[in-house]
Motif scaffolding. Structure first.
Motif: not given
Length: 120
Positions: A65-77
């Motif tokens: 989902x877009x919400x999960x993708x935002x969190x994953x982007x933050x994690x990957x950096x």
């Protein structure tokens, strides 16, 4: 959004901690990314991919989902680029996105999950 996962995010416990849920990992399907080799991101214990015509990387393909993708982007950096790749999953070629570090950030040594692709 369809993702190809090949590193720590394939672990449901890590997915829960990073994204707040692990459904996207539990529902993921095995996939193969040809033309890349898995290596270590310089200065870290984390994997990345580098182009290699003779190699292939096993991983997972999943929808997020877009919400999960935002969190994953933050994690990957910022060390990773978010690129489009083509993966083989259940006999079909699918477009997916994957995080891949710039080539200069990768070490030369591969990891056990990479393999040489069979000749065509």
């Amino acid at each position: 959004m369809r993702l190809f996962l090949y590193g720590t995010l394939t672990d449901p416990a890590v997915a829960r901690r990073v994204a707040g849920e692990d459904r996207f990992v539990r529902e993921a399907r095995p996939a193969l990314l040809a033309g890349y080799r898995r290596v270590i991101l310089r200065g870290t214990p984390y994997p990345t991919l580098v182009p290699d015509r003779e190699a292939a990387v096993h991983g997972l393909v999943t929808e997020v989902t877009p919400a999960v993708l935002r969190r994953l982007h933050a994690y990957e950096g910022p060390l990773y680029r978010f690129v489009t790749v083509r993966v083989l999953c259940e006999g079909a070629t699918l477009a997916a996105r994957a995080w891949i570090a710039h080539r200069t950030r990768a070490t030369a040594r591969g990891t056990a999950r990479s393999r040489r692709a069979a000749p065509p």
